[in-house]
Write an enzyme that holds these catalytic residues in place. Structure first.
Site, PDB file in Angstrom:
ATOM      1  N   ALA A  86      18.180 -15.253  -8.362  1.00 55.36           N
ATOM      2  CA  ALA A  86      18.127 -15.074  -9.806  1.00 55.36           C
ATOM      3  C   ALA A  86      19.494 -14.567 -10.256  1.00 55.36           C
ATOM      4  O   ALA A  86      20.095 -13.717  -9.589  1.00 55.36           O
ATOM      5  CB  ALA A  86      17.042 -14.078 -10.204  1.00 55.36           C
ATOM      6  N   GLU A  87      19.981 -15.082 -11.383  1.00 53.96           N
ATOM      7  CA  GLU A  87      21.359 -14.774 -11.766  1.00 53.96           C
ATOM      8  C   GLU A  87      21.585 -13.320 -12.152  1.00 53.96           C
ATOM      9  O   GLU A  87      22.729 -12.890 -12.303  1.00 53.96           O
ATOM     10  CB  GLU A  87      21.860 -15.711 -12.874  1.00 53.96           C
ATOM     11  CG  GLU A  87      21.065 -15.683 -14.149  1.00 53.96           C
ATOM     12  CD  GLU A  87      20.072 -16.824 -14.228  1.00 53.96           C
ATOM     13  OE1 GLU A  87      19.878 -17.352 -15.336  1.00 53.96           O
ATOM     14  OE2 GLU A  87      19.472 -17.190 -13.197  1.00 53.96           O
ATOM     15  N   ASN A  88      20.506 -12.528 -12.316  1.00 49.64           N
ATOM     16  CA  ASN A  88      20.696 -11.110 -12.577  1.00 49.64           C
ATOM     17  C   ASN A  88      21.113 -10.339 -11.323  1.00 49.64           C
ATOM     18  O   ASN A  88      21.424  -9.160 -11.405  1.00 49.64           O
ATOM     19  CB  ASN A  88      19.436 -10.489 -13.181  1.00 49.64           C
ATOM     20  CG  ASN A  88      18.217 -10.616 -12.287  1.00 49.64           C
ATOM     21  OD1 ASN A  88      18.001 -11.660 -11.686  1.00 49.64           O
ATOM     22  ND2 ASN A  88      17.413  -9.571 -12.215  1.00 49.64           N
TER      23      ASN A  88
END
Length: 217
Positions: free
Chosen positions: A45-47
């Site tokens: 996930a890009e977070n």
């Protein structure tokens, strides 16, 4: 089995062992729940999380462990937390084997529109543009229509996410592969006829030979 589960189960069959796969927010995040047994994959996930697992059971969420959309997730053994710079370095550096993204529209050229609706307030584009441009394979997981209106169109009316052609479109009604020649219908949804798919699709579909029903188990 509802429409979103059909889509998530079918997309999960595209996952290959040993790959790094980004799951977008919303419907794509369900894919982690249906990865076939024995397939070792790291979801990103890009977070800043690598190693996402399925959604936690009710009451078992860890409030500090979320995906990019703020939804609670689990982590598999070997998972890692990284900062945003590292996360987007993986995306922009071409290190993602696949990304699974939701879609507002896809057109006959395989262009995706999924980041904004003009005139509406949105939280931001997120990593969608980077993901479509940087991932080796782009899979769109979306409902076939919205409020009775087709989402697969001759040309997108919403702003494009990127100029790149996506690699696969999976809806509850069909599996469609965009090519240089157009959109090829590859599979039918459970109990769905070709006639029903054509009626729900505004874009032209290329249909060659027998079209099998998608396998979900």
């Amino acid at each position: 089995m509802d429409a979103k589960e059909i889509i998530a189960r079918r997309v999960a069959r595209e996952i290959r062992p040993g790959t790094l796969v980004n799951l977008g927010i919303g419907l794509p995040s369900l894919v982690a729940n249906y990865v076939p047994e024995g397939i070792d994959v790291f979801f990103q996930a890009e977070n800043g999380v690598i190693g996402l697992g399925a959604r936690p059971p009710e009451g078992m969420a860890e409030k500090s462990l979320t995906d990019a959309g703020g939804g609670f997730v689990t982590a598999v053994p070997g998972a890692a937390s990284i900062d945003s710079a590292m996360s987007f370095g993986l995306i922009r550096g071409g290190h993602l084997d696949m990304t699974v993204l939701g879609g507002l529209q896809v057109d006959e050229k395989g262009h995706l529109a999924n980041w904004m609706v003009p005139g509406r307030m949105v939280p931001g584009m997120g990593g969608a543009m980077d993901l479509v441009a940087g991932a080796r394979s782009v899979v769109v997981a979306m409902l076939h229509s919205a409020k009775g209106e087709p989402k697969i169109l001759p040309e997108c009316t919403l702003p494009l996410t990127a100029e790149r052609r996506v690699d696969l479109i999976v809806t509850e009604m069909a599996v469609i592969r965009p090519t240089a020649s157009g959109l090829e219908l590859r599979e039918r949804g459970p109990g769905v006829s070709i006639e029903q798919i054509l009626a729900a699709t505004a874009a032209h579909l290329i249909i060659a030979g027998d079209i099998p029903e998608m396998e979900l188990d």
